[in-house]
Structures are given as C-alpha cells and as structure tokens.
Design a protein around this motif. Structure first.
Motif, PDB file in Angstrom:
ATOM      1  N   ASP A  59       0.596  -0.935   0.108  1.00 47.15           N
ATOM      2  CA  ASP A  59       0.379  -0.016  -0.083  1.00 47.15           C
ATOM      3  C   ASP A  59       0.511   0.805   0.067  1.00 47.15           C
ATOM      4  O   ASP A  59       1.999   1.581   1.128  1.00 47.15           O
ATOM      5  N   ALA A  60       0.854   2.068  -1.022  1.00 44.81           N
ATOM      6  CA  ALA A  60       2.084   3.110  -1.089  1.00 44.81           C
ATOM      7  C   ALA A  60       1.555   4.324  -0.217  1.00 44.81           C
ATOM      8  O   ALA A  60       2.699   5.175  -0.140  1.00 44.81           O
ATOM      9  N   SER A  61       0.509   4.510  -0.101  1.00 40.80           N
ATOM     10  CA  SER A  61       0.299   5.027   1.363  1.00 40.80           C
ATOM     11  C   SER A  61       0.417   5.071   2.793  1.00 40.80           C
ATOM     12  O   SER A  61       0.663   6.079   3.754  1.00 40.80           O
ATOM     13  N   GLN A  62       1.322   4.248   3.157  1.00 47.29           N
ATOM     14  CA  GLN A  62       1.426   3.696   3.837  1.00 47.29           C
ATOM     15  C   GLN A  62       3.408   3.007   4.046  1.00 47.29           C
ATOM     16  O   GLN A  62       3.370   3.138   5.194  1.00 47.29           O
ATOM     17  N   VAL A  63       4.157   3.759   3.476  1.00 44.02           N
ATOM     18  CA  VAL A  63       5.132   3.133   3.645  1.00 44.02           C
ATOM     19  C   VAL A  63       5.834   4.828   2.784  1.00 44.02           C
ATOM     20  O   VAL A  63       5.408   5.014   2.002  1.00 44.02           O
ATOM     21  N   THR A  87       2.626   2.452  -8.838  1.00 48.24           N
ATOM     22  CA  THR A  87       1.591   3.181  -7.821  1.00 48.24           C
ATOM     23  C   THR A  87       2.319   4.093  -6.668  1.00 48.24           C
ATOM     24  O   THR A  87       2.422   5.266  -5.675  1.00 48.24           O
ATOM     25  N   TYR A  88       4.371   3.833  -6.226  1.00 51.06           N
ATOM     26  CA  TYR A  88       4.888   4.569  -5.526  1.00 51.06           C
ATOM     27  C   TYR A  88       5.935   5.146  -5.660  1.00 51.06           C
ATOM     28  O   TYR A  88       6.980   5.584  -6.719  1.00 51.06           O
ATOM     29  N   GLY A  89       5.662   6.801  -5.224  1.00 42.20           N
ATOM     30  CA  GLY A  89       6.767   7.007  -5.783  1.00 42.20           C
ATOM     31  C   GLY A  89       8.123   7.800  -4.865  1.00 42.20           C
ATOM     32  O   GLY A  89       8.977   8.317  -4.763  1.00 42.20           O
ATOM     33  N   GLY A  90       8.420   6.715  -3.563  1.00 41.50           N
ATOM     34  CA  GLY A  90       8.751   7.266  -2.709  1.00 41.50           C
ATOM     35  C   GLY A  90      10.345   6.964  -2.510  1.00 41.50           C
ATOM     36  O   GLY A  90      10.197   6.742  -4.135  1.00 41.50           O
ATOM     37  N   PRO A  91      10.774   6.927  -1.982  1.00 46.49           N
ATOM     38  CA  PRO A  91      12.559   6.293  -2.042  1.00 46.49           C
ATOM     39  C   PRO A  91      12.197   4.499  -2.229  1.00 46.49           C
ATOM     40  O   PRO A  91      12.120   4.239  -1.312  1.00 46.49           O
TER      41      PRO A  91
END
Length: 248
Positions: A59-63, A87-91
């Motif tokens: 879940d991208a919103s939880q990472v 879906t995930y833009g974080g590192p």
C-alpha cells in the motif's frame, strides 16, 4: 499491510514522526538485524521475506521508504521495483549481494534511487536511508511549493493553470501573475504600490488605475462579487486583501 505467516512485523511506533519502512529481504538473519537496528532509530519496520507476498500486500500510502533485495523467492527485486513504481513515488534502496554493473544499471533504470552491495554496516545503511529521505523531502517540498491550494481554488505555478471548483479559469499572463502575488501573500494587505511594482516592475505613480482594472477583471473571472467582493477584498485607503478562507 498484513504480513503472511512467513513474515514478521515490528509494531508501528506511536510517534507520528516514525519513518514507515518496508524491508523485502529473504535472509532472515540480515532482515532481523536491519529491522532491530532501524527500530532503534525511529523507523517503523515491516519485513517480508517473499517478493510476491510483499507486492500483494503493498500500500503506497503506508510506506515512506523501501529496502529491496534483488534475489527473492516468489518474484525478483527488479520485477518488484517495476511494479512498485506504478503506484509508489517514494525512495527505493536496493540491497543485494550481486555486484554486477548491469544489475546496478537495470535497478536504477527501473526506478531505484540507490544501490547498496552486501555486506554493509547498519550505520552506513542508516546514513544512506536518511540521505534518500532528505532528498525525497526536498523534492516533495519543491513540488508542493509549485501548487497553491485554497479550498476549491488551485493554482499551479509551473503549468500556469488555475482551477476553481473543478473548472479551469482562463487568465492572461498578467492576471495570472497578479493572482499568484495575491495568493502568496494571503492574509496580508497589499498596497496598490506593492502590486503595481510586482506586476509591472516599475514604481506606482499614484495615478495609474491599471491595478484596479486588473483586480476588477480578476474578480469577475474568479466569481467574486463585484459589488461586495469577499475573495479579493478592498481595504479602503490601504489596498487589497486575498482572503484564504473565501474559496469554499
């Protein structure tokens, strides 16, 4: 994110400032070492030992950040990296025993932000993670500074697009510059002199009515009341006030 029976999870910290880290690593000893060390550094760590299980629960919103091994059962790290980037833009930091330049290049091309070869000391890993988080924070801050939002009004400083209540507002370049200047100084009374200097680059001579005309046109396009404007208010004898709370 609920791990299956093969996975372990460190309970999320109560501190809102905890960094939520997803560790996908099939080496149980290494995963435990990294998890325990980072937990002491205010990271809320979730561990998966299989690539397919991690991806299924992702879940991208939880990472906030991901550590990803390359050689994993179920699905390899390069495949996971490709899927996460949808879906995930974080590192994403890839941690692997493989030292091949080809693997490094492929990982970076598929969206990884950094590549660390095992073995690595926990303090060094922590430093790399913090560097990635700092970079991500600066990127997010810059992105957020490019968009001004007041209720239903959205001003995109980069694309020069203005949206009010879901509808695009067609502004001239100078109208857009005027709106941006007012919005950036929301809650502050700006004199005609201030505004004139900002949008024309020359001093206001006290006679030119350009500012008043542009404010009037801007109000009309932003559905402000011409007789009793409440979004861009006139403060008699002082100037104009952009009301941040008037854009519901």
């Amino acid at each position: 994110m609920k791990p299956d029976s093969l996975e372990t999870q460190v309970p999320a910290f109560e501190h809102s400032s905890s960094v939520r880290l997803l560790l996908i690593e099939d080496d149980l000893r290494l995963a435990s070492l990294v998890r325990d060390y980072l937990a002491q550094e205010n990271f809320a760590v979730t561990v998966y030992h299989r690539g397919d299980a991690a991806l299924a629960a992702f879940d991208a919103s939880q990472v906030d950040i991901v550590i990803l091994d390359l050689m994993l059962p179920g699905m390899n790290g390069l495949q996971i990296c490709t899927e996460l980037r949808k879906t995930y833009g974080g590192p994403i930091l890839i941690l692997t025993a493989k030292s091949s330049d080809i693997d490094h290049v492929m990982g970076l091309e598929l969206g990884a932000d950094d590549f660390v070869t095992k073995p690595i000391e926990p303090p060094v890993l922590l430093a790399r993670l913090r560097a990635l988080l700092r970079r991500a924070s600066k990127t997010n801050q810059a992105a957020s500074q490019n968009v001004l939002v007041f209720g239903t009004l959205r001003i995109d400083l980069q694309s020069h697009r203005v949206v009010l209540a879901g509808e695009d507002v067609d502004l001239t370049t100078q109208e857009f510059e005027l709106l941006c200047y007012l919005a950036r100084n929301a809650g502050t009374v700006l004199s005609r002199d201030d505004i004139y200097t900002q949008i024309r680059g020359i001093d206001y001579d006290g006679l030119d009515r350009t500012v008043d005309v542009r404010i009037s046109k801007l109000r009309k396009k932003l559905n402000d009341n011409a007789d009793q404007p409440f979004r861009i208010r006139t403060i008699w004898g002082k100037g104009y006030l952009f009301v941040a709370t008037a854009w519901a």
